[in-house]
Write a protein that holds these residues in place. Structure first.
Motif, PDB file in Angstrom:
ATOM      1  N   ASN A  62       0.816  -1.205   0.000  1.00 20.27           N
ATOM      2  CA  ASN A  62       0.000   0.000   0.000  1.00 20.27           C
ATOM      3  C   ASN A  62       0.857   1.267   0.000  1.00 20.27           C
ATOM      4  O   ASN A  62       0.469   2.285  -0.600  1.00 20.27           O
ATOM      5  CB  ASN A  62      -0.932   0.025   1.210  1.00 20.27           C
ATOM      6  CG  ASN A  62      -2.150  -0.846   1.022  1.00 20.27           C
ATOM      7  OD1 ASN A  62      -2.426  -1.337  -0.074  1.00 20.27           O
ATOM      8  ND2 ASN A  62      -2.892  -1.058   2.100  1.00 20.27           N
ATOM      9  N   LEU A  63       1.993   1.225   0.692  1.00 24.89           N
ATOM     10  CA  LEU A  63       2.859   2.396   0.711  1.00 24.89           C
ATOM     11  C   LEU A  63       3.387   2.684  -0.697  1.00 24.89           C
ATOM     12  O   LEU A  63       3.408   3.836  -1.143  1.00 24.89           O
ATOM     13  CB  LEU A  63       4.016   2.202   1.688  1.00 24.89           C
ATOM     14  CG  LEU A  63       4.954   3.408   1.834  1.00 24.89           C
ATOM     15  CD1 LEU A  63       4.202   4.642   2.304  1.00 24.89           C
ATOM     16  CD2 LEU A  63       6.104   3.086   2.803  1.00 24.89           C
ATOM     17  N   TYR A  64       3.785   1.640  -1.407  1.00 22.35           N
ATOM     18  CA  TYR A  64       4.218   1.838  -2.791  1.00 22.35           C
ATOM     19  C   TYR A  64       3.079   2.387  -3.637  1.00 22.35           C
ATOM     20  O   TYR A  64       3.274   3.296  -4.458  1.00 22.35           O
ATOM     21  CB  TYR A  64       4.739   0.528  -3.387  1.00 22.35           C
ATOM     22  CG  TYR A  64       6.226   0.376  -3.225  1.00 22.35           C
ATOM     23  CD1 TYR A  64       7.110   0.911  -4.146  1.00 22.35           C
ATOM     24  CD2 TYR A  64       6.753  -0.302  -2.125  1.00 22.35           C
ATOM     25  CE1 TYR A  64       8.473   0.783  -3.995  1.00 22.35           C
ATOM     26  CE2 TYR A  64       8.123  -0.433  -1.959  1.00 22.35           C
ATOM     27  CZ  TYR A  64       8.984   0.116  -2.904  1.00 22.35           C
ATOM     28  OH  TYR A  64      10.335  -0.002  -2.735  1.00 22.35           O
ATOM     29  N   ARG A  65       1.880   1.854  -3.454  1.00 22.53           N
ATOM     30  CA  ARG A  65       0.754   2.345  -4.242  1.00 22.53           C
ATOM     31  C   ARG A  65       0.470   3.822  -3.949  1.00 22.53           C
ATOM     32  O   ARG A  65       0.127   4.588  -4.849  1.00 22.53           O
ATOM     33  CB  ARG A  65      -0.486   1.498  -3.942  1.00 22.53           C
ATOM     34  CG  ARG A  65      -0.371   0.052  -4.419  1.00 22.53           C
ATOM     35  CD  ARG A  65      -1.664  -0.714  -4.184  1.00 22.53           C
ATOM     36  NE  ARG A  65      -1.568  -2.079  -4.658  1.00 22.53           N
ATOM     37  CZ  ARG A  65      -1.556  -3.156  -3.874  1.00 22.53           C
ATOM     38  NH1 ARG A  65      -1.653  -3.010  -2.544  1.00 22.53           N
ATOM     39  NH2 ARG A  65      -1.454  -4.371  -4.389  1.00 22.53           N
ATOM     40  N   ARG A  66       0.627   4.203  -2.688  1.00 24.30           N
ATOM     41  CA  ARG A  66       0.404   5.612  -2.320  1.00 24.30           C
ATOM     42  C   ARG A  66       1.424   6.510  -3.009  1.00 24.30           C
ATOM     43  O   ARG A  66       1.093   7.594  -3.508  1.00 24.30           O
ATOM     44  CB  ARG A  66       0.509   5.750  -0.795  1.00 24.30           C
ATOM     45  CG  ARG A  66       0.237   7.150  -0.274  1.00 24.30           C
ATOM     46  CD  ARG A  66      -1.223   7.510  -0.444  1.00 24.30           C
ATOM     47  NE  ARG A  66      -1.502   8.842   0.087  1.00 24.30           N
ATOM     48  CZ  ARG A  66      -1.272   9.973  -0.588  1.00 24.30           C
ATOM     49  NH1 ARG A  66      -0.779   9.910  -1.806  1.00 24.30           N
ATOM     50  NH2 ARG A  66      -1.544  11.137  -0.052  1.00 24.30           N
ATOM     51  N   VAL A  67       2.668   6.076  -3.043  1.00 26.29           N
ATOM     52  CA  VAL A  67       3.734   6.864  -3.673  1.00 26.29           C
ATOM     53  C   VAL A  67       3.546   6.900  -5.193  1.00 26.29           C
ATOM     54  O   VAL A  67       3.598   7.969  -5.817  1.00 26.29           O
ATOM     55  CB  VAL A  67       5.113   6.285  -3.319  1.00 26.29           C
ATOM     56  CG1 VAL A  67       6.215   6.988  -4.108  1.00 26.29           C
ATOM     57  CG2 VAL A  67       5.377   6.423  -1.820  1.00 26.29           C
ATOM     58  N   LEU A  68       3.310   5.761  -5.795  1.00 28.15           N
ATOM     59  CA  LEU A  68       3.165   5.698  -7.247  1.00 28.15           C
ATOM     60  C   LEU A  68       1.942   6.472  -7.718  1.00 28.15           C
ATOM     61  O   LEU A  68       1.960   7.101  -8.778  1.00 28.15           O
ATOM     62  CB  LEU A  68       3.087   4.244  -7.697  1.00 28.15           C
ATOM     63  CG  LEU A  68       4.365   3.420  -7.477  1.00 28.15           C
ATOM     64  CD1 LEU A  68       4.092   1.936  -7.672  1.00 28.15           C
ATOM     65  CD2 LEU A  68       5.478   3.890  -8.402  1.00 28.15           C
ATOM     66  N   LEU A  93       6.077  -4.213  -8.664  1.00 26.74           N
ATOM     67  CA  LEU A  93       4.716  -3.740  -8.436  1.00 26.74           C
ATOM     68  C   LEU A  93       4.385  -2.583  -9.378  1.00 26.74           C
ATOM     69  O   LEU A  93       3.281  -2.505  -9.940  1.00 26.74           O
ATOM     70  CB  LEU A  93       4.549  -3.321  -6.976  1.00 26.74           C
ATOM     71  CG  LEU A  93       3.151  -2.917  -6.506  1.00 26.74           C
ATOM     72  CD1 LEU A  93       2.968  -3.239  -5.026  1.00 26.74           C
ATOM     73  CD2 LEU A  93       2.888  -1.428  -6.729  1.00 26.74           C
ATOM     74  N   ALA A  94       5.337  -1.681  -9.571  1.00 26.24           N
ATOM     75  CA  ALA A  94       5.121  -0.538 -10.458  1.00 26.24           C
ATOM     76  C   ALA A  94       4.849  -0.996 -11.883  1.00 26.24           C
ATOM     77  O   ALA A  94       3.975  -0.451 -12.567  1.00 26.24           O
ATOM     78  CB  ALA A  94       6.341   0.389 -10.418  1.00 26.24           C
ATOM     79  N   VAL A 180       8.706  13.724  -9.338  1.00 23.04           N
ATOM     80  CA  VAL A 180       9.453  13.018  -8.309  1.00 23.04           C
ATOM     81  C   VAL A 180       8.544  12.826  -7.100  1.00 23.04           C
ATOM     82  O   VAL A 180       7.741  13.700  -6.765  1.00 23.04           O
ATOM     83  CB  VAL A 180      10.736  13.790  -7.914  1.00 23.04           C
ATOM     84  CG1 VAL A 180      10.424  15.195  -7.416  1.00 23.04           C
ATOM     85  CG2 VAL A 180      11.526  13.027  -6.847  1.00 23.04           C
ATOM     86  N   ALA A 181       8.648  11.654  -6.457  1.00 18.51           N
ATOM     87  CA  ALA A 181       7.901  11.369  -5.230  1.00 18.51           C
ATOM     88  C   ALA A 181       8.828  10.635  -4.275  1.00 18.51           C
ATOM     89  O   ALA A 181       9.418   9.609  -4.636  1.00 18.51           O
ATOM     90  CB  ALA A 181       6.658  10.535  -5.522  1.00 18.51           C
ATOM     91  N   VAL A 182       8.969  11.171  -3.066  1.00 15.51           N
ATOM     92  CA  VAL A 182       9.860  10.602  -2.053  1.00 15.51           C
ATOM     93  C   VAL A 182       9.054  10.361  -0.784  1.00 15.51           C
ATOM     94  O   VAL A 182       8.436  11.284  -0.247  1.00 15.51           O
ATOM     95  CB  VAL A 182      11.036  11.546  -1.736  1.00 15.51           C
ATOM     96  CG1 VAL A 182      11.904  10.972  -0.622  1.00 15.51           C
ATOM     97  CG2 VAL A 182      11.875  11.804  -2.987  1.00 15.51           C
TER      98      VAL A 182
END
Length: 282
Positions: A62-68, A93-94, A180-182
């Motif tokens: 979910n954290l990756y999905r939030r960032v992407l 996942l991406a 960019v997303a960090v």
């Protein structure tokens, strides 16, 4: 740079990072289930019951999905690079969920890259043009100028030694209009007592693995690098309570990881999603 300027660096890798992501293999620790290495984004996961290993993996994905999702209205396209890719599961996942044309995973640790290639062997074999892993530091990305539409990093920036250099590299490798997303944890504001107090409470700061970067250090560096629309969103309430609730049911070899929640509650630390855009060409 903030914090541990004296930490030894061998072959480009700070000593604390070398051990934890090398022979210690942080991904094998029960607190980090499923091979992902992040604290998780627990939105939508009930915390009023015992949490399972499946819940933990769901939080990490979910954290990756939030960032992407923050990269391009939830539907990113084109070429992307993940800085601090670890085992590369976020890269996979991406590709699977976000329809990138290709993803490049960059990590400073050779052991992590070996694990990433093993963990993603099937995907690398079936789609060799869509996924690759390269070794490099966040401050010196081994990538051409203007070569990516998106750059993201999930829970790695706390290890970066020079956020200004990272911001400059992010701006350099992005194409005009690129995003960019960090996502990582930072000290909310500049304060002299934060680094020593975090080192007292949390072994990862005491050892030099994590650096007590103030959030304005990153947002200011991104702005100074020429990126526009810099925005920081606190995710703390959806990260720290869930992570601590999960730890309560895990047999930990040490208790200090449960101090993250207290550090957040006391205003010493928070978890942020920071986004910015390289302005379009004139």
């Amino acid at each position: 740079m903030t914090g541990d300027d004296e930490v030894a660096v061998v072959d480009g890798v700070p000593s604390g990072v070398r051990a934890v992501y090398g022979p210690d293999d942080l991904s094998s620790v029960p607190a980090f289930g499923g091979g992902f290495i992040n604290f998780g984004y627990w939105d939508g996961i009930p915390l009023d019951r015992p949490l399972t290993a499946d819940d933990r993996v769901r939080s990490e994905r979910n954290l990756y999905r939030r960032v992407l999702g923050a990269l391009s209205g939830g539907r990113p396209r084109g070429l992307a690079v993940e800085v601090g890719c670890g085992l590369g599961l976020g890269c996979a996942l991406a590709l699977e969920e976000c329809a990138f044309a290709a993803v490049t995973g960059v990590d400073i640790h050779p052991d992590q890259l070996d694990r990433a290639r093993r963990a993603n062997a099937e995907l690398l074999a079936s789609s060799p043009d869509r996924l690759r892993f390269v070794r490099g530091a966040a401050e010196r990305l081994p990538l051409p100028d203007g070569s990516f539409d998106h750059l993201y990093s999930v829970e790695a920036a706390q290890h970066f030694r020079d956020l200004r250099a990272f911001a400059g590299e992010a701006a350099r490798v992005l194409r005009p209009g690129g995003r960019v997303a960090v996502a990582s944890f930072f000290v909310p504001e500049r304060r002299g007592d934060a680094a020593p107090e975090l080192a007292r409470r949390l072994d990862s700061f005491q050892s030099g693995l994590d650096v007590a970067h103030p959030l304005p250090e990153l947002t200011g560096a991104l702005t100074d690098a020429g990126l526009a629309g810099v925005r920081a969103e606190s995710l703390g309430e959806r990260v720290w309570p869930g992570f601590d609730r999960f730890l309560a049911g895990v047999d930990l070899p040490a208790t200090w990881p449960r101090n993250f929640l207290g550090a957040y509650r006391d205003g010493l630390l928070d978890y942020y999603l920071v986004t910015a855009t390289r302005p379009p060409a004139a």
